[in-house]
Design a protein around this motif. Structure first.
Motif, PDB file in Angstrom:
ATOM      1  N   GLN A  12      40.604  12.686  46.554  1.00  0.00           N
ATOM      2  CA  GLN A  12      41.295  13.908  46.750  1.00  0.00           C
ATOM      3  C   GLN A  12      42.773  13.903  46.478  1.00  0.00           C
ATOM      4  OE1 GLN A  12      40.129  14.474  50.843  1.00  0.00           O
ATOM      5  NE2 GLN A  12      38.656  16.033  50.189  1.00  0.00           N
ATOM      6  N   GLN A  13      43.477  12.486  46.546  1.00  0.00           N
ATOM      7  CA  GLN A  13      44.851  12.365  46.337  1.00  0.00           C
ATOM      8  C   GLN A  13      44.975  12.238  44.643  1.00  0.00           C
ATOM      9  OE1 GLN A  13      47.366   9.624  48.490  1.00  0.00           O
ATOM     10  NE2 GLN A  13      45.627   9.119  50.117  1.00  0.00           N
ATOM     11  N   GLN A  14      44.076  11.832  44.121  1.00  0.00           N
ATOM     12  CA  GLN A  14      44.120  11.878  42.612  1.00  0.00           C
ATOM     13  C   GLN A  14      44.145  13.250  42.103  1.00  0.00           C
ATOM     14  OE1 GLN A  14      41.222   9.200  40.648  1.00  0.00           O
ATOM     15  NE2 GLN A  14      41.707   7.807  42.204  1.00  0.00           N
ATOM     16  N   TYR A  15      43.376  14.046  42.982  1.00  0.00           N
ATOM     17  CA  TYR A  15      43.306  15.732  42.511  1.00  0.00           C
ATOM     18  C   TYR A  15      44.619  16.257  42.386  1.00  0.00           C
ATOM     19  CZ  TYR A  15      40.932  20.261  42.630  1.00  0.00           C
ATOM     20  OH  TYR A  15      40.937  21.678  42.230  1.00  0.00           O
ATOM     21  N   VAL A  16      45.320  16.163  43.633  1.00  0.00           N
ATOM     22  CA  VAL A  16      46.736  16.580  43.893  1.00  0.00           C
ATOM     23  C   VAL A  16      47.849  16.183  42.836  1.00  0.00           C
ATOM     24  CG1 VAL A  16      48.329  17.007  45.477  1.00  0.00           C
ATOM     25  CG2 VAL A  16      45.945  17.203  46.258  1.00  0.00           C
ATOM     26  N   THR A  17      47.400  14.647  42.681  1.00  0.00           N
ATOM     27  CA  THR A  17      48.528  14.026  41.777  1.00  0.00           C
ATOM     28  C   THR A  17      48.318  14.561  40.401  1.00  0.00           C
ATOM     29  OG1 THR A  17      48.347  11.994  43.055  1.00  0.00           O
ATOM     30  CG2 THR A  17      49.060  12.080  40.836  1.00  0.00           C
ATOM     31  N   GLU A  18      47.065  15.118  39.895  1.00  0.00           N
ATOM     32  CA  GLU A  18      46.911  15.556  38.570  1.00  0.00           C
ATOM     33  C   GLU A  18      47.557  17.008  38.381  1.00  0.00           C
ATOM     34  OE1 GLU A  18      45.691  14.604  35.163  1.00  0.00           O
ATOM     35  OE2 GLU A  18      44.823  13.541  36.591  1.00  0.00           O
ATOM     36  N   PHE A  19      47.705  17.811  39.490  1.00  0.00           N
ATOM     37  CA  PHE A  19      48.385  18.996  39.416  1.00  0.00           C
ATOM     38  C   PHE A  19      49.944  18.723  39.356  1.00  0.00           C
ATOM     39  CE2 PHE A  19      51.045  22.403  41.382  1.00  0.00           C
ATOM     40  CZ  PHE A  19      50.396  23.480  40.929  1.00  0.00           C
ATOM     41  N   LEU A  20      50.376  17.692  39.979  1.00  0.00           N
ATOM     42  CA  LEU A  20      51.702  17.646  39.894  1.00  0.00           C
ATOM     43  C   LEU A  20      51.928  16.927  38.610  1.00  0.00           C
ATOM     44  CD1 LEU A  20      52.583  15.733  43.512  1.00  0.00           C
ATOM     45  CD2 LEU A  20      53.275  18.061  42.430  1.00  0.00           C
ATOM     46  N   LEU A  21      51.446  16.121  38.177  1.00  0.00           N
ATOM     47  CA  LEU A  21      51.584  15.468  36.921  1.00  0.00           C
ATOM     48  C   LEU A  21      51.740  16.383  35.662  1.00  0.00           C
ATOM     49  CD1 LEU A  21      49.241  12.238  36.649  1.00  0.00           C
ATOM     50  CD2 LEU A  21      51.779  12.275  36.647  1.00  0.00           C
ATOM     51  N   GLN A  22      50.577  17.559  35.743  1.00  0.00           N
ATOM     52  CA  GLN A  22      50.595  18.449  34.701  1.00  0.00           C
ATOM     53  C   GLN A  22      51.741  19.583  34.814  1.00  0.00           C
ATOM     54  OE1 GLN A  22      48.792  19.008  32.129  1.00  0.00           O
ATOM     55  NE2 GLN A  22      49.972  20.679  31.634  1.00  0.00           N
ATOM     56  N   SER A  23      52.260  19.773  36.153  1.00  0.00           N
ATOM     57  CA  SER A  23      53.338  20.418  36.517  1.00  0.00           C
ATOM     58  C   SER A  23      54.679  19.807  35.808  1.00  0.00           C
ATOM     59  CB  SER A  23      53.426  20.437  37.895  1.00  0.00           C
ATOM     60  OG  SER A  23      52.413  21.352  38.289  1.00  0.00           O
ATOM     61  N   LEU A  24      54.826  18.378  35.858  1.00  0.00           N
ATOM     62  CA  LEU A  24      56.061  17.759  35.393  1.00  0.00           C
ATOM     63  C   LEU A  24      56.069  17.583  33.931  1.00  0.00           C
ATOM     64  CD1 LEU A  24      56.277  15.060  38.261  1.00  0.00           C
ATOM     65  CD2 LEU A  24      57.678  16.882  38.098  1.00  0.00           C
ATOM     66  N   LYS A  25      54.783  17.417  33.523  1.00  0.00           N
ATOM     67  CA  LYS A  25      54.721  17.184  31.772  1.00  0.00           C
ATOM     68  C   LYS A  25      54.626  18.425  31.201  1.00  0.00           C
ATOM     69  CE  LYS A  25      52.679  12.402  32.256  1.00  0.00           C
ATOM     70  NZ  LYS A  25      51.584  11.447  32.136  1.00  0.00           N
ATOM     71  N   GLY A  26      54.332  19.594  31.740  1.00  0.00           N
ATOM     72  CA  GLY A  26      53.977  20.739  31.089  1.00  0.00           C
ATOM     73  C   GLY A  26      54.943  21.376  30.307  1.00  0.00           C
ATOM     74  N   GLY A  27      56.228  20.862  30.442  1.00  0.00           N
ATOM     75  CA  GLY A  27      57.673  21.442  29.668  1.00  0.00           C
ATOM     76  C   GLY A  27      58.100  22.589  30.449  1.00  0.00           C
TER      77      GLY A  27
ATOM     78  N   CYS B  98      44.445  23.062  34.566  1.00  0.00           N
ATOM     79  CA  CYS B  98      44.375  24.400  34.075  1.00  0.00           C
ATOM     80  C   CYS B  98      45.005  25.491  34.944  1.00  0.00           C
ATOM     81  CB  CYS B  98      43.082  25.127  33.940  1.00  0.00           C
ATOM     82  SG  CYS B  98      41.847  24.096  32.640  1.00  0.00           S
ATOM     83  N   LEU B  99      44.884  25.109  36.371  1.00  0.00           N
ATOM     84  CA  LEU B  99      45.901  26.043  37.477  1.00  0.00           C
ATOM     85  C   LEU B  99      47.181  25.723  37.211  1.00  0.00           C
ATOM     86  CD1 LEU B  99      45.306  27.778  39.630  1.00  0.00           C
ATOM     87  CD2 LEU B  99      45.284  25.897  41.292  1.00  0.00           C
ATOM     88  N   ALA B 100      47.534  24.453  37.043  1.00  0.00           N
ATOM     89  CA  ALA B 100      49.038  24.070  36.814  1.00  0.00           C
ATOM     90  C   ALA B 100      49.554  25.308  35.756  1.00  0.00           C
ATOM     91  CB  ALA B 100      49.282  22.933  36.388  1.00  0.00           C
ATOM     92  N   ARG B 101      48.767  25.132  34.611  1.00  0.00           N
ATOM     93  CA  ARG B 101      49.242  25.992  33.348  1.00  0.00           C
ATOM     94  C   ARG B 101      49.299  27.480  33.632  1.00  0.00           C
ATOM     95  NH1 ARG B 101      45.942  22.496  28.542  1.00  0.00           N
ATOM     96  NH2 ARG B 101      47.120  20.585  28.739  1.00  0.00           N
ATOM     97  N   LEU B 102      48.113  27.781  34.457  1.00  0.00           N
ATOM     98  CA  LEU B 102      47.990  29.158  34.462  1.00  0.00           C
ATOM     99  C   LEU B 102      49.106  29.558  35.437  1.00  0.00           C
ATOM    100  CD1 LEU B 102      46.443  31.788  34.581  1.00  0.00           C
ATOM    101  CD2 LEU B 102      45.059  30.971  36.251  1.00  0.00           C
ATOM    102  N   LEU B 103      49.407  29.081  36.632  1.00  0.00           N
ATOM    103  CA  LEU B 103      50.460  29.370  37.538  1.00  0.00           C
ATOM    104  C   LEU B 103      51.909  29.379  36.652  1.00  0.00           C
ATOM    105  CD1 LEU B 103      49.246  27.679  40.564  1.00  0.00           C
ATOM    106  CD2 LEU B 103      49.267  29.962  40.145  1.00  0.00           C
TER     107      LEU B 103
END
Length: 241
Positions: free
Chosen positions: A124-139, A48-53
């Protein structure tokens, strides 16, 4: 409006929520791998944070361009525009370096550091990875964004460094899987095809099933042909008799 026009606020939220991941999580979930993964409730926050930012930065960039300001990351606004903006308390503050790309590069830089890879908890690394994944896949990010340099480095080169470190054989499986996930997500943006068998074991199983079905179909057809020939032979023999 504060998030749209405040680069410092966006960066502060990023540092507090993503780059300072929680020390405790909901009960981890079992996965197809030998390690446990984050609970879906924990994934919601970085996603959600990746989408919001991304949405806030896009709105800010659109406003800047509509005002004839910067159109590329890291460019400078015309001084007259800055002076005019400083005297106008109604109009949003123009923010030439507040795009989404610099935020993603900031997270990617931490994600790619060897000290982060070797000393940070896997969850914690998975948590950060999830942000990057959403940033890359969010279009939001395109091929030009991936290769665009910001403060001397590009997102592509930063991620490649982290992926290379994570794919070393000596790494824990969870760390290697994080690297594979990011590699596949980035490759889809730059128009390349990277696919790791470890991430898609069901595909291998499906291929085996389809292969078995094809073989079974051939065997079944051959069996039917033999039965047909046998019936014809019997009918012909009965006619002769």
């Amino acid at each position: 409006p504060s998030l749209v026009n405040g680069a410092d606020l966006r960066e502060a939220i990023l540092n507090f929520v993503v780059l300072s991941p929680p020390s405790s999580f909901f009960q981890p979930q079992s996965s197809q791998f030998s390690f446990q993964t984050m609970h879906v409730l924990d994934k919601i926050v970085p996603i959600c944070l990746a989408r919001l930012l991304a949405s806030a930065c896009s709105a800010n960039k659109d406003y800047i361009e509509s005002q004839g300001g910067v159109k590329e990351y890291g460019s400078s606004l015309d001084e007259s525009d800055e002076d005019q903006d400083s005297t106008n308390s109604v109009e949003p503050k123009l923010d030439p370096t507040g795009g989404f790309l610099p935020l993603v590069i900031t997270v990617a830089s931490v994600w790619s550091e060897e000290v982060f890879i070797t000393r940070t908890d896997a969850m914690q690394q998975q948590y950060v990875t999830e942000f990057l994944l959403q940033s890359l896949k969010g279009g939001v990010l395109e091929q030009n964004d991936i290769g665009h340099e910001h403060s001397g480095s590009s997102l592509a080169s930063t991620l490649v460094q982290g992926i290379t470190l994570r794919l070393e054989v000596s790494r824990a499986e969870s760390i290697r899987i994080d690297g594979m996930l990011i590699a596949e997500a980035m490759s889809s943006i730059i128009g390349q095809s990277i696919r790791f068998d470890e991430l898609h074991p069901s595909d291998e199983g499906q291929e085996r099933v389809e292969g078995d079905r094809a073989k079974y179909g051939v065997v079944q057809k051959n069996s039917e042909r033999k039965r047909t020939k046998t019936k014809k032979h019997r009918a012909k023999k009965k006619t002769i008799d």
